[in-house]
Design a protein around this motif. Structure first.
Motif, PDB file in Angstrom:
ATOM      1  N   VAL A 183      -2.243  41.161  11.170  1.00  0.00           N
ATOM      2  CA  VAL A 183      -1.498  42.416  11.058  1.00  0.00           C
ATOM      3  C   VAL A 183      -0.040  42.124  10.698  1.00  0.00           C
ATOM      4  CG1 VAL A 183      -0.669  44.467  12.278  1.00  0.00           C
ATOM      5  CG2 VAL A 183      -3.005  43.628  12.673  1.00  0.00           C
ATOM      6  N   ILE A 184       0.417  42.726   9.599  1.00  0.00           N
ATOM      7  CA  ILE A 184       1.842  42.739   9.254  1.00  0.00           C
ATOM      8  C   ILE A 184       2.364  44.094   9.691  1.00  0.00           C
ATOM      9  CG2 ILE A 184       3.559  42.575   7.420  1.00  0.00           C
ATOM     10  CD1 ILE A 184       1.512  40.980   5.796  1.00  0.00           C
ATOM     11  N   HIS A 185       3.264  44.075  10.656  1.00  0.00           N
ATOM     12  CA  HIS A 185       3.661  45.284  11.375  1.00  0.00           C
ATOM     13  C   HIS A 185       5.142  45.556  11.098  1.00  0.00           C
ATOM     14  CE1 HIS A 185       4.760  47.117  15.523  1.00  0.00           C
ATOM     15  NE2 HIS A 185       4.240  48.070  14.774  1.00  0.00           N
ATOM     16  N   PHE A 186       5.412  46.506  10.191  1.00  0.00           N
ATOM     17  CA  PHE A 186       6.785  46.914   9.918  1.00  0.00           C
ATOM     18  C   PHE A 186       7.170  48.002  10.919  1.00  0.00           C
ATOM     19  CE2 PHE A 186       5.471  45.251   5.764  1.00  0.00           C
ATOM     20  CZ  PHE A 186       6.553  44.445   5.435  1.00  0.00           C
ATOM     21  N   ASP A 187       8.141  47.711  11.781  1.00  0.00           N
ATOM     22  CA  ASP A 187       8.452  48.640  12.864  1.00  0.00           C
ATOM     23  C   ASP A 187       9.763  48.214  13.496  1.00  0.00           C
ATOM     24  OD1 ASP A 187       8.305  50.444  15.062  1.00  0.00           O
ATOM     25  OD2 ASP A 187       6.130  50.222  15.156  1.00  0.00           O
ATOM     26  N   SER A 188      10.463  49.171  14.083  1.00  0.00           N
ATOM     27  CA  SER A 188      11.645  48.811  14.866  1.00  0.00           C
ATOM     28  C   SER A 188      11.270  48.447  16.297  1.00  0.00           C
ATOM     29  CB  SER A 188      12.653  49.968  14.867  1.00  0.00           C
ATOM     30  OG  SER A 188      12.088  51.113  15.466  1.00  0.00           O
ATOM     31  N   HIS A 189      10.002  48.723  16.678  1.00  0.00           N
ATOM     32  CA  HIS A 189       9.543  48.479  18.055  1.00  0.00           C
ATOM     33  C   HIS A 189       8.418  47.456  18.068  1.00  0.00           C
ATOM     34  CE1 HIS A 189      11.002  52.719  17.757  1.00  0.00           C
ATOM     35  NE2 HIS A 189      11.680  52.349  18.829  1.00  0.00           N
ATOM     36  N   SER A 228      -1.319  34.731  13.568  1.00  0.00           N
ATOM     37  CA  SER A 228      -1.099  35.027  12.159  1.00  0.00           C
ATOM     38  C   SER A 228      -0.690  36.484  11.981  1.00  0.00           C
ATOM     39  CB  SER A 228      -2.374  34.731  11.354  1.00  0.00           C
ATOM     40  OG  SER A 228      -2.141  34.846   9.971  1.00  0.00           O
ATOM     41  N   ASN A 229       0.031  36.993  12.998  1.00  0.00           N
ATOM     42  CA  ASN A 229       0.506  38.380  12.977  1.00  0.00           C
ATOM     43  C   ASN A 229       2.024  38.376  13.051  1.00  0.00           C
ATOM     44  OD1 ASN A 229      -2.326  39.474  13.495  1.00  0.00           O
ATOM     45  ND2 ASN A 229      -1.981  38.265  15.352  1.00  0.00           N
ATOM     46  N   VAL A 230       2.649  39.385  12.444  1.00  0.00           N
ATOM     47  CA  VAL A 230       4.108  39.369  12.398  1.00  0.00           C
ATOM     48  C   VAL A 230       4.671  40.778  12.500  1.00  0.00           C
ATOM     49  CG1 VAL A 230       4.085  39.366   9.869  1.00  0.00           C
ATOM     50  CG2 VAL A 230       6.109  38.559  11.065  1.00  0.00           C
ATOM     51  N   HIS A 231       5.735  40.922  13.290  1.00  0.00           N
ATOM     52  CA  HIS A 231       6.562  42.126  13.284  1.00  0.00           C
ATOM     53  C   HIS A 231       7.719  41.896  12.314  1.00  0.00           C
ATOM     54  CE1 HIS A 231       4.674  43.298  17.093  1.00  0.00           C
ATOM     55  NE2 HIS A 231       5.155  42.225  17.697  1.00  0.00           N
ATOM     56  N   ALA A 232       8.087  42.919  11.562  1.00  0.00           N
ATOM     57  CA  ALA A 232       9.260  42.822  10.695  1.00  0.00           C
ATOM     58  C   ALA A 232      10.089  44.092  10.838  1.00  0.00           C
ATOM     59  CB  ALA A 232       8.852  42.629   9.239  1.00  0.00           C
ATOM     60  N   GLY A 233      11.398  43.901  11.072  1.00  0.00           N
ATOM     61  CA  GLY A 233      12.304  45.036  11.187  1.00  0.00           C
ATOM     62  C   GLY A 233      12.674  45.404  12.608  1.00  0.00           C
TER      63      GLY A 233
END
Length: 394
Positions: A183-189, A228-233
């Motif tokens: 999961v590529i997770h674009f979020d502020s949280h 292999s998962n990442v938060h961005a932002g």
């Protein structure tokens, strides 16, 4: 003089009749098949619309599906109106003028048949029932093959939220087809908070399901790939007086990219950090919470956090991810009641377009990204092998 007028009128009438006969002989699709941006039924980008949940014989490669659910939010509701707003904001998109100069293709005039599948009619009355409905809906949507590409793979979907909790039923059903998902997770949280992070005297099993706990639940159910998962932002405030939230996030299996890093390494640097984490040979899901954008670029959302990305930066990063094996995506948390001048929904509709472009440019999903045991059985026994969700706790 009267006879002359009569003759003139007779000739005009005959000319009009002949003209109408001539028009009737023309291709009606060419005559009436194109809408202006301000006309026609408001499907996403004027795409053809079918109720895919009802007609399982429909043949398409990529579907747009609305998930108007917002009763798992912890602050401002209203994202149930997100799918309508995103579709309305997309009306200047058409297949005729859809060439993506950033990607070098027109995703609407390429190999893929793309369709607006309407909305899942999720109940706003009961979260337990809503989760069951969303599970069943995505199971229905994925239980079909793409005969267009002579493939045993199901179509892919871009989901219009809805609050962010809708990702849990989606991941549950994608897991049945593809195995663990990156999961590529674009979020502020973070959205990996354990339910205990929302302390209350009052508790139920259903109260554990929120738009901030769903990735924690996905981990408990074994739906996520390992490391292999990442938060961005990220730029959220954390609990307590230290780094406990980040330590718990480590346990869920996410790498973190804080939004402030864009000041040091730029959008290209953020994209490269994502690509360094996410495996290229595993199924990838891209989830975009619109609050990853700064409130100046997306005020219409439920939990705004200042200091976010610009729309231009987010689009640039998404374009850099086009070579990943994307099996699904979403854009969520658009709450038009808090918007003005359609700023948020316009951003969301453009992001959906970029996600569709990535799927089309990458071509059909390569079955080799699936685990061998799933790949061996998909053609003949997918339904028999995967009857139950993986380790459900709800």
């Amino acid at each position: 003089m009267k006879l002359r007028n009569f003759g003139y009128s007779f000739l005009c009438a005959n000319w009009s009749f002949a003209s109408s006969v001539q028009h009737n002989d023309q291709d009606l699709e060419q005559m009436w098949g194109q809408d202006w941006p301000f006309s026609g039924i408001q499907t996403y980008a004027h795409l053809p619309h079918e109720r895919c949940l009802i007609d399982k014989s429909l043949d398409f490669d990529i579907g747009i599906i609305g998930m108007p659910f917002d009763t798992a939010v912890t602050f401002r509701p209203g994202a149930r109106f997100g799918p309508q707003a995103i579709r309305k904001a997309s009306q200047r998109q058409t297949s005729m003028r859809g060439f993506n100069f950033r990607a070098g293709i027109n995703p609407y005039q390429n190999w893929a048949k793309i369709m607006d599948c309407g909305d899942v009619p999720v109940t706003p009355m009961d979260n337990k029932l809503a989760l069951e409905m969303m599970d069943a809906a995505f199971e229905n949507l994925l239980d079909r093959n793409s005969t267009l590409q002579k493939s045993e793979m199901p179509p892919r979907f871009v989901t219009l939220g809805g609050d962010h909790s809708v990702i849990l039923p989606i991941l549950r059903q994608l897991y049945k087809v593809y195995g663990p998902i990156s999961v590529i997770h674009f979020d502020s949280h973070l959205d990996t908070w354990a339910p205990t992070k929302y302390p209350s005297y009052w508790h139920s099993d259903e109260s554990e399901f929120t738009h901030g706990s769903m990735l924690w639940l996905a981990k408990q159910e074994g739906l996520l790939s390992e490391d292999s998962n990442v938060h961005a932002g990220l730029r959220t405030r954390l609990s307590g007086t230290g780094w406990d939230d980040y330590e718990e996030d480590d346990d869920v299996g996410f790498h973190r990219i804080e939004c402030d890093e864009i000041l040091k390494i730029g959008a290209d640097g953020i994209a490269q950090k994502i690509l360094d984490v996410v495996a290229k040979d595993r199924p990838v899901y891209i989830s975009v919470d619109i609050d990853v954008l700064d409130p100046s670029a997306a005020p219409g959302t439920g939990t705004v956090e200042v200091g976010g990305m610009l729309t231009r930066e987010l689009i640039h990063i998404i374009r850099k991810l086009e070579d990943l094996p994307i099996v699904g995506a979403d854009v969520v948390e658009v709450s038009p009641a808090y918007d003005h001048a359609e700023i948020t929904s316009l951003a969301a509709s453009q992001i959906v377009y970029e996600l569709i472009t990535n799927m089309v440019k990458g071509g059909p999903v390569d079955p080799s990204i699936m685990p061998k045991k799933k790949l061996a059985g998909i053609a003949s026994a997918r339904e028999q092998i995967f009857l139950e969700p993986a380790h459900q706790t709800m």
